[in-house]
Design an enzyme around this catalytic site. Sequence first.
Site, PDB file in Angstrom:
ATOM      1  N   THR A  41       0.859  -1.191   0.000  1.00 38.26           N
ATOM      2  CA  THR A  41       0.000   0.000   0.000  1.00 38.26           C
ATOM      3  C   THR A  41       0.886   1.227   0.000  1.00 38.26           C
ATOM      4  OG1 THR A  41      -1.822  -1.120   1.133  1.00 38.26           O
ATOM      5  CG2 THR A  41      -1.799   1.269   1.267  1.00 38.26           C
ATOM      6  N   PHE A  73       1.146   5.161   0.816  1.00 39.45           N
ATOM      7  CA  PHE A  73       0.547   6.200   1.645  1.00 39.45           C
ATOM      8  C   PHE A  73       1.165   7.539   1.256  1.00 39.45           C
ATOM      9  CE2 PHE A  73       0.294   2.302   4.020  1.00 39.45           C
ATOM     10  CZ  PHE A  73      -0.913   2.370   4.696  1.00 39.45           C
TER      11      PHE A  73
END
Length: 368
Positions: A264, A266
């Site tokens: 992921t 960010f």
Amino acid sequence: MADHDDTLPQDLPGLRVRIDAVDRELLALINRRAALAHAVGEIKKKEGSPVFRPEREQQVIENLKSINPGPLKNESLAPIWREVMSACRALETPTRVAFLGPAGTFSEEAALNYFGSSIVRVPCASIDEVFRATSAGSADFGVVPVENSTEGAVARSMDLFLTTPLNIVGETSLLVRHNLLRLREDLQGITAVCAHPQALGQCHEWLSQHLPGVERRPVTSNAEGARLASKDPSLAALASTRAGNEFGLHVVAPGVQDDPRNRTRFVMVADPLKQPLPAPSGVDCTSLVIAVPNLPGAMHDLLVPLKDAGVSMSRFESRPARSGQWEYYFYIDLQGHPDEPRVAQALQVLRAKCSFFKLLGGYPLDRH
Ligand SMILES: O=C(O)C(=O)C[C@]1(C(=O)O)C=C[C@@H](O)C=C1
């Protein structure tokens, strides 16, 4: 210097005496560094300039990597110096960082990875709340997920970039490993698996195979799922081992995400009035959101100036404009910093061709 003797002791106590001596030297050196950072902080206070300078922190780490004689590995340098700089920064001013809480979320891990652990943590109940806390000034920075390698874009974050004035000032990417967590140590009698919808999506195949027919219950964060599972033995959660430890849960099945390379990305957001765009670091990314008139060839016309300026696109994502007219916003990441002449030139041409144009930020790429 205690470690510069050619002859190393051959026994454990002797080696530990030498390590203790080196640590004393390191302590003195790190304190000297901290005093210098504190002095920098005093100047910044007078000038009213921002304490956090991500491009400078990036340069510090890259400089050290380029002269590292070893045996310490280059990839070990970033985490060490990030912590040192985090502690130095804390002497200049506290860094308050908002993220999707509670404690134990991957967003918290991203915040700690990026800013180091000498920060004031501001856990929030939702991504909206992270944007709100940062806009309102109760946090200096917000950390929000923007894309996942399995599930794609995080729609809520993308929509909030449009409606809040926050800029992107940095990015970090995490390897995301989900575990099935529970009070019991087996898979028997699970009535529901609680997790953030993104995590449920990232573990879809595993859940279908191992817990077919079991309810998948979306909750506000994976750590919230872990909290619920810690109150009810019939519930399970998908979350990090950190969240499992936080809520006293067993890891019933480790690494249940469908893709073992699941990552992921960010980004760090901040109020542009308090935290200006970082200066170019050498390896940067520019993020923007645009809309184009609904005319034939409009998209082609946008890509030409990028090609002409020799600017590469690293991300292109669309979101509905919510006008009911099949109109879209396009989220674009370009390689390079908005202040680099070729990027500035491309942005200028793009701006003139778009029906909507918002520069979201220019910031150092995550190289770790
Ligand atoms: O060089 C600066 O501007 C500092 O404030 C020092 C320092 C550091 O510890 O090296 C600390 C905080 C900044 O984000 C960048 C670097």
